[in-house]
Design a protein around this motif. Structure first.
Motif, PDB file in Angstrom:
ATOM      1  N   ILE A   9       5.470  11.798  -3.954  1.00 18.69           N
ATOM      2  CA  ILE A   9       5.816  10.076  -3.696  1.00 18.69           C
ATOM      3  C   ILE A   9       5.174   9.751  -2.388  1.00 18.69           C
ATOM      4  CG2 ILE A   9       7.422  11.270  -3.458  1.00 18.69           C
ATOM      5  CD1 ILE A   9       8.533   8.565  -5.178  1.00 18.69           C
ATOM      6  N   LEU A  10       5.105  10.051  -1.842  1.00 18.11           N
ATOM      7  CA  LEU A  10       4.601   9.479  -0.262  1.00 18.11           C
ATOM      8  C   LEU A  10       3.598   9.159  -0.509  1.00 18.11           C
ATOM      9  CD1 LEU A  10       6.331  11.911   1.857  1.00 18.11           C
ATOM     10  CD2 LEU A  10       6.907  10.170   1.057  1.00 18.11           C
ATOM     11  N   GLU A  11       2.337   9.521  -1.298  1.00 19.81           N
ATOM     12  CA  GLU A  11       0.955   8.939  -1.453  1.00 19.81           C
ATOM     13  C   GLU A  11       0.525   7.907  -2.392  1.00 19.81           C
ATOM     14  OE1 GLU A  11      -1.982  12.382  -0.228  1.00 19.81           O
ATOM     15  OE2 GLU A  11       0.080  13.668  -1.572  1.00 19.81           O
ATOM     16  N   GLY A  16       0.314   3.471   0.829  1.00 16.32           N
ATOM     17  CA  GLY A  16       1.602   2.736   2.293  1.00 16.32           C
ATOM     18  C   GLY A  16       2.203   3.493   2.967  1.00 16.32           C
ATOM     19  N   PHE A  17       3.373   4.025   2.019  1.00 16.09           N
ATOM     20  CA  PHE A  17       4.170   4.674   2.685  1.00 16.09           C
ATOM     21  C   PHE A  17       3.871   5.783   3.695  1.00 16.09           C
ATOM     22  CE2 PHE A  17       6.441   5.243  -1.919  1.00 16.09           C
ATOM     23  CZ  PHE A  17       6.214   3.596  -1.863  1.00 16.09           C
ATOM     24  N   LEU A  18       2.970   6.493   3.439  1.00 19.80           N
ATOM     25  CA  LEU A  18       2.198   7.433   4.624  1.00 19.80           C
ATOM     26  C   LEU A  18       2.476   6.522   5.966  1.00 19.80           C
ATOM     27  CD1 LEU A  18       0.634  10.115   3.176  1.00 19.80           C
ATOM     28  CD2 LEU A  18       2.859  10.440   4.417  1.00 19.80           C
ATOM     29  N   GLU A  19       1.013   5.352   5.780  1.00 18.03           N
ATOM     30  CA  GLU A  19       1.004   4.880   6.694  1.00 18.03           C
ATOM     31  C   GLU A  19       2.056   3.995   7.759  1.00 18.03           C
ATOM     32  OE1 GLU A  19      -1.389   0.383   6.236  1.00 18.03           O
ATOM     33  OE2 GLU A  19      -2.387   1.717   5.673  1.00 18.03           O
ATOM     34  N   MET A  49      14.183   5.582   1.227  1.00 20.52           N
ATOM     35  CA  MET A  49      13.282   5.603  -0.562  1.00 20.52           C
ATOM     36  C   MET A  49      14.852   4.969  -1.032  1.00 20.52           C
ATOM     37  SD  MET A  49      11.450   8.066  -2.549  1.00 20.52           S
ATOM     38  CE  MET A  49      10.589   8.332  -0.819  1.00 20.52           C
ATOM     39  N   GLU A  50      14.366   4.227  -2.144  1.00 22.94           N
ATOM     40  CA  GLU A  50      15.606   3.227  -2.649  1.00 22.94           C
ATOM     41  C   GLU A  50      14.878   3.840  -4.575  1.00 22.94           C
ATOM     42  OE1 GLU A  50      16.379  -0.667  -2.034  1.00 22.94           O
ATOM     43  OE2 GLU A  50      17.642   0.600  -0.129  1.00 22.94           O
ATOM     44  N   ASN A  59      11.417   3.741 -16.741  1.00 21.36           N
ATOM     45  CA  ASN A  59       9.969   2.601 -15.389  1.00 21.36           C
ATOM     46  C   ASN A  59      11.126   3.003 -14.245  1.00 21.36           C
ATOM     47  OD1 ASN A  59       7.764   1.793 -16.957  1.00 21.36           O
ATOM     48  ND2 ASN A  59       8.614   0.085 -18.207  1.00 21.36           N
ATOM     49  N   PHE A  60      10.520   3.173 -13.492  1.00 14.59           N
ATOM     50  CA  PHE A  60      11.523   3.103 -11.648  1.00 14.59           C
ATOM     51  C   PHE A  60      10.252   2.348 -10.932  1.00 14.59           C
ATOM     52  CE2 PHE A  60      10.056   7.643 -11.939  1.00 14.59           C
ATOM     53  CZ  PHE A  60      10.055   7.052 -10.151  1.00 14.59           C
ATOM     54  N   SER A  61      11.092   1.525 -10.073  1.00 15.99           N
ATOM     55  CA  SER A  61      10.451   0.921  -9.573  1.00 15.99           C
ATOM     56  C   SER A  61      11.361   1.900  -7.777  1.00 15.99           C
ATOM     57  CB  SER A  61      10.862  -0.632  -8.487  1.00 15.99           C
ATOM     58  OG  SER A  61      12.032  -0.996  -7.921  1.00 15.99           O
ATOM     59  N   VAL A  62      10.716   1.873  -6.640  1.00  7.69           N
ATOM     60  CA  VAL A  62      10.444   2.242  -5.623  1.00  7.69           C
ATOM     61  C   VAL A  62      10.260   2.326  -4.167  1.00  7.69           C
ATOM     62  CG1 VAL A  62       9.549   4.545  -3.906  1.00  7.69           C
ATOM     63  CG2 VAL A  62       9.422   4.333  -6.811  1.00  7.69           C
TER      64      VAL A  62
END
Length: 123
Positions: A9-11, A16-19, A49-50, A59-62
């Motif tokens: 999920i970090l990718e 962008g999350f990792l960046e 992380m929400e 569906n879900f948003s992160v």
């Protein structure tokens, strides 16, 4: 055959999350290398992380955010000397220097005259 690429999920969000975390690490490194900060002070990167699902549960948003806690710049101190000119009554403030102005130090350098504080009074 098409293989499905599985990622952390970090990718997600095109990396962008990792960046975002990598940018924060760069700021931490800059703070560590800053000679005006305490060398051994702890620096922190807080990552949140929400995950918000919708009503259908399909569906879900992160939402990913990070926050820094860096070591503040060290406080600086100096000593000042206040005196009053006998002839004019003018108050003067100068910064204390280690030696008498004009005196030569052991390293051969001459002590400069101290800077004088500019006093601003309201009109």
């Amino acid at each position: 055959m098409n293989e499905i690429m599985k990622k952390s999920i970090l990718e997600m969000a095109n990396g962008g999350f990792l960046e975002q975390v990598n940018y924060q690490v760069a700021d931490v490194i800059d703070n560590i290398l800053d000679p005006n900060t305490k060398a051994t002070g702890k620096r922190k990167i807080m990552i949140t992380m929400e995950i918000t699902p919708d009503d259908s549960r399909q569906n879900f948003s992160v939402r990913f955010s990070s926050k820094l806690a860096l070591v503040p710049v060290n406080a600086l101190t100096t000593s000042m000397h206040i005196f009053v000119e006998k002839d004019t009554g003018e108050i003067q403030v100068v910064e204390n220097v280690p030696q008498i102005p004009g005196q030569l130090g052991l390293n051969g350098t001459e002590q400069e005259f101290p800077p004088q504080l500019k006093i601003i009074r309201p009109a």
